[in-house]
Design a protein around this motif. Sequence first.
Motif, PDB file in Angstrom:
ATOM      1  N   GLY A 208      29.413  44.398  28.125  1.00 43.61           N
ATOM      2  CA  GLY A 208      29.902  45.638  28.715  1.00 43.61           C
ATOM      3  C   GLY A 208      29.449  45.859  30.144  1.00 43.61           C
ATOM      4  N   ILE A 209      28.644  44.959  30.682  1.00 46.87           N
ATOM      5  CA  ILE A 209      28.085  45.132  32.023  1.00 46.87           C
ATOM      6  C   ILE A 209      28.603  44.076  32.994  1.00 46.87           C
ATOM      7  N   SER A 210      28.606  42.824  32.535  1.00 46.87           N
ATOM      8  CA  SER A 210      29.099  41.724  33.366  1.00 46.87           C
ATOM      9  C   SER A 210      30.158  40.961  32.580  1.00 46.87           C
ATOM     10  N   PRO A 211      31.391  40.894  33.081  1.00 44.41           N
ATOM     11  CA  PRO A 211      32.447  40.201  32.338  1.00 44.41           C
ATOM     12  C   PRO A 211      32.265  38.693  32.361  1.00 44.41           C
ATOM     13  N   GLY A 212      32.779  38.039  31.326  1.00 44.45           N
ATOM     14  CA  GLY A 212      32.788  36.580  31.256  1.00 44.45           C
ATOM     15  C   GLY A 212      34.212  36.080  31.175  1.00 44.45           C
ATOM     16  N   ILE A 213      34.422  34.800  31.430  1.00 48.50           N
ATOM     17  CA  ILE A 213      35.772  34.246  31.444  1.00 48.50           C
ATOM     18  C   ILE A 213      36.443  34.391  30.083  1.00 48.50           C
TER      19      ILE A 213
ATOM     20  N   GLN B 157      36.020  47.192  32.914  1.00 48.06           N
ATOM     21  CA  GLN B 157      37.361  47.607  32.488  1.00 48.06           C
ATOM     22  C   GLN B 157      38.401  47.264  33.554  1.00 48.06           C
ATOM     23  N   ALA B 158      38.027  47.385  34.820  1.00 47.30           N
ATOM     24  CA  ALA B 158      38.936  47.026  35.905  1.00 47.30           C
ATOM     25  C   ALA B 158      39.308  45.549  35.832  1.00 47.30           C
ATOM     26  N   CYS B 159      38.326  44.701  35.543  1.00 50.51           N
ATOM     27  CA  CYS B 159      38.589  43.263  35.399  1.00 50.51           C
ATOM     28  C   CYS B 159      39.469  42.988  34.186  1.00 50.51           C
ATOM     29  N   HIS B 160      39.201  43.684  33.082  1.00 53.01           N
ATOM     30  CA  HIS B 160      40.024  43.512  31.883  1.00 53.01           C
ATOM     31  C   HIS B 160      41.475  43.907  32.158  1.00 53.01           C
ATOM     32  N   LEU B 161      41.662  45.033  32.835  1.00 55.10           N
ATOM     33  CA  LEU B 161      43.012  45.501  33.137  1.00 55.10           C
ATOM     34  C   LEU B 161      43.738  44.504  34.039  1.00 55.10           C
ATOM     35  N   ALA B 162      43.047  43.990  35.042  1.00 53.96           N
ATOM     36  CA  ALA B 162      43.658  43.011  35.942  1.00 53.96           C
ATOM     37  C   ALA B 162      44.099  41.770  35.171  1.00 53.96           C
ATOM     38  N   ALA B 163      43.237  41.298  34.269  1.00 57.51           N
ATOM     39  CA  ALA B 163      43.572  40.115  33.481  1.00 57.51           C
ATOM     40  C   ALA B 163      44.763  40.381  32.574  1.00 57.51           C
ATOM     41  N   ALA B 164      44.790  41.541  31.935  1.00 58.66           N
ATOM     42  CA  ALA B 164      45.897  41.876  31.032  1.00 58.66           C
ATOM     43  C   ALA B 164      47.221  41.941  31.786  1.00 58.66           C
ATOM     44  N   LEU B 165      47.230  42.581  32.953  1.00 52.41           N
ATOM     45  CA  LEU B 165      48.445  42.665  33.756  1.00 52.41           C
ATOM     46  C   LEU B 165      48.885  41.284  34.241  1.00 52.41           C
ATOM     47  N   ALA B 166      47.911  40.454  34.587  1.00 50.62           N
ATOM     48  CA  ALA B 166      48.233  39.117  35.076  1.00 50.62           C
ATOM     49  C   ALA B 166      48.844  38.254  33.976  1.00 50.62           C
ATOM     50  N   TRP B 167      48.258  38.280  32.780  1.00 48.42           N
ATOM     51  CA  TRP B 167      48.809  37.493  31.678  1.00 48.42           C
ATOM     52  C   TRP B 167      50.205  37.972  31.312  1.00 48.42           C
ATOM     53  N   GLN B 168      50.410  39.279  31.369  1.00 46.02           N
ATOM     54  CA  GLN B 168      51.732  39.830  31.063  1.00 46.02           C
ATOM     55  C   GLN B 168      52.760  39.355  32.082  1.00 46.02           C
ATOM     56  N   ALA B 169      52.403  39.397  33.366  1.00 44.30           N
ATOM     57  CA  ALA B 169      53.322  38.969  34.418  1.00 44.30           C
ATOM     58  C   ALA B 169      53.603  37.471  34.317  1.00 44.30           C
TER      59      ALA B 169
ATOM     60  N   ARG C  38      43.099  31.591  38.633  1.00 44.26           N
ATOM     61  CA  ARG C  38      42.522  31.801  39.965  1.00 44.26           C
ATOM     62  C   ARG C  38      42.081  33.250  40.123  1.00 44.26           C
ATOM     63  N   LEU C  39      42.905  34.168  39.627  1.00 42.88           N
ATOM     64  CA  LEU C  39      42.547  35.585  39.703  1.00 42.88           C
ATOM     65  C   LEU C  39      41.301  35.872  38.875  1.00 42.88           C
ATOM     66  N   CYS C  40      41.240  35.309  37.668  1.00 42.13           N
ATOM     67  CA  CYS C  40      40.086  35.548  36.795  1.00 42.13           C
ATOM     68  C   CYS C  40      38.791  35.066  37.438  1.00 42.13           C
ATOM     69  N   HIS C  41      38.816  33.896  38.038  1.00 38.92           N
ATOM     70  CA  HIS C  41      37.604  33.375  38.676  1.00 38.92           C
ATOM     71  C   HIS C  41      37.219  34.217  39.902  1.00 38.92           C
ATOM     72  N   ALA C  42      38.218  34.719  40.616  1.00 41.34           N
ATOM     73  CA  ALA C  42      37.922  35.603  41.755  1.00 41.34           C
ATOM     74  C   ALA C  42      37.284  36.895  41.273  1.00 41.34           C
ATOM     75  N   LEU C  43      37.767  37.434  40.156  1.00 43.94           N
ATOM     76  CA  LEU C  43      37.192  38.649  39.582  1.00 43.94           C
ATOM     77  C   LEU C  43      35.718  38.442  39.243  1.00 43.94           C
ATOM     78  N   LEU C  44      35.416  37.315  38.609  1.00 46.36           N
ATOM     79  CA  LEU C  44      34.033  37.051  38.207  1.00 46.36           C
ATOM     80  C   LEU C  44      33.122  36.870  39.416  1.00 46.36           C
ATOM     81  N   GLU C  45      33.626  36.207  40.447  1.00 46.95           N
ATOM     82  CA  GLU C  45      32.800  35.968  41.638  1.00 46.95           C
ATOM     83  C   GLU C  45      32.489  37.265  42.371  1.00 46.95           C
ATOM     84  N   VAL C  46      33.497  38.071  42.621  1.00 46.61           N
ATOM     85  CA  VAL C  46      33.275  39.310  43.361  1.00 46.61           C
ATOM     86  C   VAL C  46      32.490  40.308  42.520  1.00 46.61           C
ATOM     87  N   HIS C  47      32.774  40.362  41.212  1.00 46.37           N
ATOM     88  CA  HIS C  47      32.009  41.256  40.341  1.00 46.37           C
ATOM     89  C   HIS C  47      30.531  40.882  40.341  1.00 46.37           C
ATOM     90  N   GLY C  48      30.247  39.583  40.310  1.00 44.17           N
ATOM     91  CA  GLY C  48      28.855  39.137  40.340  1.00 44.17           C
ATOM     92  C   GLY C  48      28.152  39.546  41.625  1.00 44.17           C
TER      93      GLY C  48
END
Length: 319
Positions: free
Chosen positions: A17-22, A123-135, A166-176
């Motif tokens: 709940g604090i740091s997202p993982g792939i 949650q922001a990362c989760h939402l981004a991933a969900a929208l990306a997979w849908q698109a 690529r988006l998921c890895h960018a999310l993890l890098e910037v979030h970290g």
Amino acid sequence: MLKAEVEQWLKQLHCDGISPGIHELLYYRSKINAFARHHKSLPRSSQTGPLLSKSRGRGMEFDEVRHYQPGDDIRSIDWRVTARTGKAHTKLYREEKERPVFIWVDLPLTQFFGSQFIFKSVQACHLAAALAWQAQHKGDRIGGLVGNGWLHQELKPVARQKGVLRLCHALLEVHGDSFTRWKNKEKQKPNALEENLKRLRQLVKPGSTIYVISDFYGASENFLDGLRVLSQHNSVRCFSVYDPMEHELPEGYSSHPLAITDGQQQINVNLANTQQRATYQQAALKRWQNIQEAFRKRKLSLTSVSSALPLEQQWTEVT
């Protein structure tokens, strides 16, 4: 959610709940069919939502140049080639089959808060991933921008799963990076949203779908006006991630006052003090109403997403 339900959901995703993982971001690939059942089929207004026609504006991309023929649209004349050759040439276009989708995720230090379930940033990362997979499932190309004021990742649209990964890895890098700065109690850089908006405008071409995910604590008038300009030739939809405690403080007793900050100023609130809680709630309500009005005035779509519930429990409202 009940505490047991929270623990079960976090365990299922191997999430703290604090740091997202792939693995958390890949999870939403399996939710595409479930989300699709909630997808609304009603047409939206011209400035909202992902259900707009793929031919927004011209809806076409450049294909080739040929000699001008009677009946061709004079607006399509290629004046550079015409001037170089001395003969009129016209541009030909073909219909776009893959629409570029840009997902802009803002991860400032104000996103690092969560009182019940997960951090807003997660949650922001989760939402981004969900929208990306849908698109990606629809055949669209995925690009985007992930930034926090210090670090940013610009992603040009790429088709298939590569664009999502690529988006998921960018999310993890910037979030970290943001997480480290948050732990070190750094102060948020000002004007981060405006700076990243300039970068996004250089990436996006007319006719794109753009999702903006933020808590909009740094949303200035200039930023909102810039979003409005972007929405004139693109489908722009904004998501405001919030935690319930940002709207209302719980009633209770604490041996020490609760320290509350917006990243710039800090106050101490006694949860047992009814007047202090009421004052806090009124100020929070006014801020939220001001944000809603600012978006409404510019005809920008704004959807709230809570960090206190799993995303799939909110998907009906999100879509």
